[in-house]
Scaffold this active site. Structure first.
Site, PDB file in Angstrom:
ATOM      1  N   CYS A  67       2.717  11.974   1.704  1.00 16.72           N
ATOM      2  CA  CYS A  67       1.603  12.872   1.379  1.00 16.72           C
ATOM      3  C   CYS A  67       2.072  14.326   1.278  1.00 16.72           C
ATOM      4  O   CYS A  67       1.920  14.976   0.236  1.00 16.72           O
ATOM      5  CB  CYS A  67       0.495  12.714   2.412  1.00 16.72           C
ATOM      6  SG  CYS A  67       1.085  12.620   4.120  1.00 16.72           S
TER       7      CYS A  67
HETATM    8  N1  LIG Z   1      -2.318   8.530   6.822  1.00 16.62           N
HETATM    9  C1  LIG Z   1      -1.811   9.192   5.798  1.00 16.62           C
HETATM   10  O1  LIG Z   1      -2.247  10.299   5.457  1.00 16.62           O
HETATM   11  C2  LIG Z   1      -0.661   8.616   5.008  1.00 16.62           C
HETATM   12  C3  LIG Z   1      -0.319   9.217   3.794  1.00 16.62           C
HETATM   13  C4  LIG Z   1       0.760   8.689   3.054  1.00 16.62           C
HETATM   14  C5  LIG Z   1       1.460   7.613   3.543  1.00 16.62           C
HETATM   15  N2  LIG Z   1       1.108   7.066   4.744  1.00 16.62           N
HETATM   16  C6  LIG Z   1       1.879   5.928   5.231  1.00 16.62           C
HETATM   17  O2  LIG Z   1       1.074   4.766   5.021  1.00 16.62           O
HETATM   18  C7  LIG Z   1       1.329   3.816   6.058  1.00 16.62           C
HETATM   19  C8  LIG Z   1      -0.015   3.438   6.714  1.00 16.62           C
HETATM   20  O3  LIG Z   1      -0.566   4.638   7.220  1.00 16.62           O
HETATM   21  P1  LIG Z   1      -2.009   4.679   7.908  1.00 16.62           P
HETATM   22  O4  LIG Z   1      -2.265   6.103   8.194  1.00 16.62           O
HETATM   23  O5  LIG Z   1      -2.976   3.893   7.112  1.00 16.62           O
HETATM   24  O6  LIG Z   1      -1.659   3.921   9.266  1.00 16.62           O
HETATM   25  P2  LIG Z   1      -2.655   3.285  10.322  1.00 16.62           P
HETATM   26  O7  LIG Z   1      -4.008   3.868  10.130  1.00 16.62           O
HETATM   27  O8  LIG Z   1      -1.988   3.418  11.639  1.00 16.62           O
HETATM   28  O9  LIG Z   1      -2.679   1.732   9.893  1.00 16.62           O
HETATM   29  C9  LIG Z   1      -1.556   0.920   9.998  1.00 16.62           C
HETATM   30  C10 LIG Z   1      -1.905  -0.497   9.554  1.00 16.62           C
HETATM   31  O10 LIG Z   1      -0.772  -1.346   9.748  1.00 16.62           O
HETATM   32  C11 LIG Z   1      -1.122  -2.478  10.586  1.00 16.62           C
HETATM   33  N3  LIG Z   1       0.042  -2.705  11.449  1.00 16.62           N
HETATM   34  C12 LIG Z   1       0.536  -1.875  12.399  1.00 16.62           C
HETATM   35  N4  LIG Z   1       1.686  -2.374  12.914  1.00 16.62           N
HETATM   36  C13 LIG Z   1       1.917  -3.529  12.251  1.00 16.62           C
HETATM   37  C14 LIG Z   1       2.942  -4.513  12.303  1.00 16.62           C
HETATM   38  N5  LIG Z   1       3.967  -4.391  13.151  1.00 16.62           N
HETATM   39  N6  LIG Z   1       2.850  -5.606  11.476  1.00 16.62           N
HETATM   40  C15 LIG Z   1       1.812  -5.754  10.623  1.00 16.62           C
HETATM   41  N7  LIG Z   1       0.812  -4.844  10.538  1.00 16.62           N
HETATM   42  C16 LIG Z   1       0.870  -3.760  11.323  1.00 16.62           C
HETATM   43  C17 LIG Z   1      -2.375  -2.051  11.310  1.00 16.62           C
HETATM   44  O11 LIG Z   1      -3.311  -3.088  11.514  1.00 16.62           O
HETATM   45  P3  LIG Z   1      -3.240  -4.210  12.605  1.00 16.62           P
HETATM   46  O12 LIG Z   1      -2.602  -3.584  13.811  1.00 16.62           O
HETATM   47  O13 LIG Z   1      -4.651  -4.613  12.795  1.00 16.62           O
HETATM   48  O14 LIG Z   1      -2.399  -5.291  11.980  1.00 16.62           O
HETATM   49  C18 LIG Z   1      -3.049  -1.119  10.307  1.00 16.62           C
HETATM   50  O15 LIG Z   1      -3.810  -1.883   9.384  1.00 16.62           O
HETATM   51  C19 LIG Z   1       2.333   4.481   7.008  1.00 16.62           C
HETATM   52  O16 LIG Z   1       3.636   4.071   6.689  1.00 16.62           O
HETATM   53  C20 LIG Z   1       2.169   5.955   6.711  1.00 16.62           C
HETATM   54  O17 LIG Z   1       3.333   6.695   6.985  1.00 16.62           O
HETATM   55  C21 LIG Z   1       0.046   7.517   5.479  1.00 16.62           C
END
Ligand SMILES: NC(=O)c1ccc[n+]([C@@H]2O[C@H](COP(=O)([O-])OP(=O)(O)OC[C@H]3O[C@@H](n4cnc5c(N)ncnc54)[C@H](OP(=O)(O)O)[C@@H]3O)[C@@H](O)[C@H]2O)c1
Length: 320
Positions: A138
């Site tokens: 981002c």
């Molecule tokens: N937030 C942002 O602004 C943003 C922007 C750009 C990129 N990103 C990237 O996008 C990705 C997701 O970000 P997010 O902010 O959506 O994260 P988040 O809100 O923490 O969600 C993470 C997701 O992954 C699942 N998860 C966690 N550990 C896991 C594992 N070991 N195996 C399988 N599933 C797992 C979680 O669900 P369950 O635990 O229920 O399985 C949840 O659905 C990250 O890599 C982040 O760096 C985020």
């Protein structure tokens, strides 16, 4: 005449903030449909109970890597924390449909030459038809779009002062999304060596000094970029450079007034502007704002899916 078959998408990590935005975008997309939404902690629950705008009746399931790879999905989007994508990629590589499109929104493949770096405004032609796409970060999207038009005039590292809403830290509790720590506050973190510092440097081909902070608002990022210059450039010349670079880009808004982070929330674009240049010292400044969950993640992922699948890049992205 039958309607064209929709491309089916599986989302792994669908309970997260980015996953939720993906569900909403795909649900409203005329040429895509959801194959599965996987989350371990909410398996069996209605997605609409967690994600506003999700289709009624759609439920989370918990698919491990082999199960996701064995699914009927034409495209799999991995929205997992950093470090978790590899086993899903390995399972898809080993499946009977290894040429399916994978879009990884984590940082795991942003430094891998075998993957296409999915920043459409800079690398559109490489993304068309690609099968392995790493979605940019981002902050990194905002910073590189702010720096790129000035690259040939830089006389040293670009300094990027970044402030993100706390949704940037994901939904899993941590100091960076703790309301008590953030209340009336600004939280500096990873002031050297942030992964987006390396990402921007790699993909613009120029050193960057990145200083990230988290703020108490939910969504949106502002990056204020200072650029040391080799020669005098006026503010007007600077603006013209950005107009030449991005004038035809529907998801980039240019504005002489400094863009404000509050105005970019829930929008699909990046706003760039507020140009200022001086000759003593020889430097320039530019600001970019982005919704970290949309153009910083889910919107860009949908642009990439569209390009990879031969669809109109902006299909399903209501902007303007
Ligand atoms: N937030 C942002 O602004 C943003 C922007 C750009 C990129 N990103 C990237 O996008 C990705 C997701 O970000 P997010 O902010 O959506 O994260 P988040 O809100 O923490 O969600 C993470 C997701 O992954 C699942 N998860 C966690 N550990 C896991 C594992 N070991 N195996 C399988 N599933 C797992 C979680 O669900 P369950 O635990 O229920 O399985 C949840 O659905 C990250 O890599 C982040 O760096 C985020």
């Amino acid at each position: 005449m039958s309607a064209a078959r929709r491309t089916s998408i599986g989302i792994v990590g669908a309970r997260g903030y980015v996953g939720g935005e993906l569900v909403r975008l795909i649900a409203g997309h005329p040429r895509l449909e959801i194959a599965f939404v996987s989350s371990r902690s909410t398996a069996g629950q209605e997605v609409a109970a967690h994600v506003k705008g999700a289709p009624a009746g759609l439920k989370f399931s918990s698919l491990d890597a082999p199960e996701a790879a064995a699914s009927s999905a034409d495209v799999i989007i991995l929205a997992l924390p950093n470090g978790e994508a590899h086993r899903y990629v390995a399972a898809i590589d080993a499946s009977d449909r290894p040429d399916r499109v994978i879009v990884d929104v984590s940082a795991d493949y942003r430094f891998d030459d075998n993957w296409v770096y999915g920043q459409p405004e800079r690398f559109r032609d490489r993304i068309r038809g690609a099968r392995r796409i790493s979605n940019p970060g981002c902050y990194a999207t905002a910073a590189q779009l702010a720096i790129a038009p000035m690259l040939d005039a830089l006389d040293g590292p670009a300094t990027v002062f970044g402030v993100s809403g706390y949704s940037g830290a994901g939904a899993t509790p941590s100091d960076k999304n703790n309301p008590e720590i953030l209340r009336d506050n600004l939280l500096p973190y990873a002031l050297t060596g942030h992964i987006h510092e390396r990402e921007v440097a790699r993909h613009v081909g120029w050193p960057v000094h990145f200083l990230p902070h988290v703020a108490p608002f939910f969504r949106g990022i502002t990056v204020t970029v200072s650029l040391p210059l080799t020669h005098t450039i006026t503010t007007e010349e600077m603006q013209q450079r950005y107009e030449r670079a991005y004038g035809g880009e529907p998801l980039i808004r240019l504005t002489a007034k400094p863009p404000l982070v509050r105005d970019i929330a829930d929008r699909h674009e990046v706003s760039i502007g507020g140009w200022a240049a001086s000759d003593k010292p020889l430097r320039a400044a530019v600001i970019a704002t982005i919704d970290n969950l949309l153009k910083g993640a889910a919107t860009q992922a949908i642009q990439n899916v569209n390009l990879a699948c031969g669809l109109n890049e902006l299909e399903g992205i209501a902007h303007g």
